[in-house]
Design an enzyme around this catalytic site. Structure first.
Site, PDB file in Angstrom:
ATOM      1  N   HIS A 199       0.839  -1.213   0.000  1.00  0.00           N
ATOM      2  CA  HIS A 199       0.000   0.000   0.000  1.00  0.00           C
ATOM      3  C   HIS A 199       0.869   1.257   0.000  1.00  0.00           C
ATOM      4  CE1 HIS A 199      -3.910   2.060   0.881  1.00  0.00           C
ATOM      5  NE2 HIS A 199      -3.038   3.031   1.102  1.00  0.00           N
ATOM      6  N   HIS A 240       1.507   5.398  -2.067  1.00  0.00           N
ATOM      7  CA  HIS A 240       1.017   6.486  -2.937  1.00  0.00           C
ATOM      8  C   HIS A 240       2.220   7.116  -3.629  1.00  0.00           C
ATOM      9  CE1 HIS A 240      -3.171   6.564  -1.429  1.00  0.00           C
ATOM     10  NE2 HIS A 240      -2.590   6.015  -0.377  1.00  0.00           N
ATOM     11  N   GLN A 243      -9.471   9.423  -5.150  1.00  0.00           N
ATOM     12  CA  GLN A 243      -9.209  10.101  -3.874  1.00  0.00           C
ATOM     13  C   GLN A 243     -10.393  10.942  -3.386  1.00  0.00           C
ATOM     14  OE1 GLN A 243      -5.901  10.844  -1.662  1.00  0.00           O
ATOM     15  NE2 GLN A 243      -7.888  10.971  -0.623  1.00  0.00           N
ATOM     16  N   HIS A 252      -9.305   1.838  -0.144  1.00  0.00           N
ATOM     17  CA  HIS A 252      -9.182   2.527   1.130  1.00  0.00           C
ATOM     18  C   HIS A 252     -10.546   2.357   1.793  1.00  0.00           C
ATOM     19  CE1 HIS A 252      -5.680   4.297  -0.732  1.00  0.00           C
ATOM     20  NE2 HIS A 252      -5.384   4.954   0.375  1.00  0.00           N
ATOM     21  N   GLU A 260     -11.172   4.387   6.665  1.00  0.00           N
ATOM     22  CA  GLU A 260     -10.003   5.054   7.258  1.00  0.00           C
ATOM     23  C   GLU A 260     -10.516   6.202   8.113  1.00  0.00           C
ATOM     24  OE1 GLU A 260      -7.101   6.636   4.538  1.00  0.00           O
ATOM     25  OE2 GLU A 260      -5.633   6.980   6.133  1.00  0.00           O
ATOM     26  N   ASP A 269       2.377   3.294   2.900  1.00  0.00           N
ATOM     27  CA  ASP A 269       1.348   4.288   2.611  1.00  0.00           C
ATOM     28  C   ASP A 269       1.945   5.607   2.110  1.00  0.00           C
ATOM     29  OD1 ASP A 269      -1.192   5.318   2.300  1.00  0.00           O
ATOM     30  OD2 ASP A 269      -1.671   5.445   4.432  1.00  0.00           O
ATOM     31  N   TRP A 322       0.729  13.905   3.729  1.00  0.00           N
ATOM     32  CA  TRP A 322       0.203  13.279   4.942  1.00  0.00           C
ATOM     33  C   TRP A 322       1.278  12.923   5.951  1.00  0.00           C
ATOM     34  CZ3 TRP A 322      -1.415  12.348  -0.043  1.00  0.00           C
ATOM     35  CH2 TRP A 322      -2.742  12.690  -0.325  1.00  0.00           C
TER      36      TRP A 322
END
Ligand code: FE2
Length: 431
Positions: A56, A58, A151, A209, A212, A308, A314
């Site tokens: 996982h 991005h 997203q 996702h 979350e 992630d 983030w």
């Protein structure tokens, strides 16, 4: 043979193993093989593992930390807003350069397979084009699998479903989703149904996702497992994050876990990110937010740990080290028994390889000659030390090498060199 590794320890603890490689495949594995290699590496009892796998990630956002500003609150929602601010300014070239830099880091860490989500809500699909280009460029050393990730919500964001279909047509591998970000619970459930039906029609895998949030009523994983069963998608569906499960009622979870296991839905926790982004509305006690990893494992669910985020809107830390991810996951889940710590190592190697459906992964004869020689004697020691990657091998070729971690000491009365493995201090003769 092209390459022979001598005297290695395997992840299951088997010692004194030689591994012989020819034509990019593992040709023999056994004690003191009677073969010679064009190159031979003495493992000296160190651990050889199949490569690290990140299930996982991005990659479209990675290494963009600080662009156009840093996330002041550090929250998930400000991160999504910040990513929205950055999107109009993204260029394909900058995306490719950042992703390639990350892949350099990954290769040096022995991280040779990555499933990355790619945001498809930008109508230009710049990030999709960029990551498909990166996938081609890194194919000799990294297996990159792309997930079409809406997203901003597949129903909430205009054109998102059409864009997702375009992305799949362009070559993206997996169907993504974000049901908890849709406008209502009902819309979230509807998004799961739509996306699973689309994946079933096309014969694709799904990785959403899912839930979350800290909201114990966010139960889209239940719908995901139900749709997986209804559509016969067993073994092809993954729920990522599943953080709401941390806060759910225990009775409800006792019914939910068998449903997930029966449906063959895999789970991916992202400990570095879950521990920092969840529980943000809490005072004290603050929830950890990570999903119920040992309980899912005990129910027979495949559970992997993902990275992630690395230096993105983030999360401002990270370096592609899946041992750091396993280390955090182990702590957050309180998985400190020996078997539990070993399971955390498998959660960044074998288990995500299974989730991604990697072919030829492992240390058996006939597998791809892809493996990592670590500066550690066992899987638990590898996590404890976040061990140096002495050698990273891809298709039989050493693609990265690093020295053992050691320091030269100059302590009064105790000269010598040290590494951090028990019993490995080497005293020097007193002057
Ligand atoms: Fe994610």
């Amino acid at each position: 043979m092209d390459l022979v590794i001598r005297n290695a320890t395997l992840p299951d603890g088997t010692q004194h193993i030689d591994i012989a490689v020819q034509h990019g495949r593992i040709a023999a594995v056994g004690v003191r093989l009677a073969v010679t290699g064009a190159r031979e590496i003495d493992a000296a009892g160190d651990l050889v593992t199949p490569p690290f796998v990140d299930a996982h990630f991005h990659m479209d956002a990675t290494l963009s930390y600080g662009l156009p500003r840093v996330n002041a609150s550090g929250t998930l929602l400000e991160g999504i807003a910040l990513w929205g601010e950055l999107k109009p300014d993204l260029t394909q070239q900058a995306l490719v350069e950042r992703a390639l830099q990350y892949c350099d880091w990954a290769a040096a860490r022995g991280l040779l397979a990555i499933r990355t989500h790619v945001d498809i809500c930008d109508d230009r699909l710049l990030a999709v084009e960029a990551l498909l280009d990166v996938k081609r460029q890194v194919a000799p050393y990294i297996d990159l699998q792309l997930v079409a990730f809406p997203q901003d919500g597949i129903l909430r964001s205009r054109n998102a479903f059409a864009n997702l279909k375009r992305a799949i047509a362009m070559g993206v591998d997996v169907v993504g989703g974000i049901p908890h970000f849709e406008r209502t619970m009902a819309q979230g459930a509807e998004s799961v149904r739509l996306l699973c039906e689309f994946a079933a029609e096309r014969g694709l895998m799904v990785d959403m996702h899912c839930d979350e949030s800290d909201d114990p009523m966010s139960r889209h994983i239940e719908t995901l497992a139900y749709e997986t069963q209804r559509l016969g998608l067993h073994g092809r569906v993954t729920g990522s994050h599943l953080t709401s499960m941390h806060s759910m009622d225990n009775y409800y979870v006792s019914k939910l876990l068998p449903l997930i296991a029966e449906a063959g839905v895999a789970a991916i926790a992202n400990p570095l990110i879950n521990i920092t982004l969840q529980g943000r509305h809490d005072t004290y006690p603050k929830r950890r937010g990570m999903t119920r990893v040992p309980e899912l494992m005990a129910a027979g669910v495949d559970v992997a740990f993902g990275h992630d985020c690395v230096m993105d809107p983030w999360y401002g830390l990270g370096s592609g080290d899946m041992l750091e991810v396993a280390h955090m996951g182990l702590h957050v889940a309180q998985m400190t028994g020996q078997a539990a710590m070993h399971a955390c190592f498998l959660a960044v190697t074998e288990t995500p390889a299974r989730i991604l459906g990697l072919q030829g992964y492992g240390l058996s004869v006939g597998c791809h000659a892809d493996f990592v020689l670590l500066d550690a004697g066992s899987t638990v020691e590898a996590i404890r030390l976040r061990a140096a990657r002495r050698a990273v091998v891809r298709r039989g070729v050493v693609i990265s090498e690093a020295p053992r971690a050691a320091a030269t000491l100059n302590l009064p009365g105790r000269p010598g060199s040290v590494d951090f493995r028990l019993g490995r201090r080497v005293p020097e003769a007193r002057q």
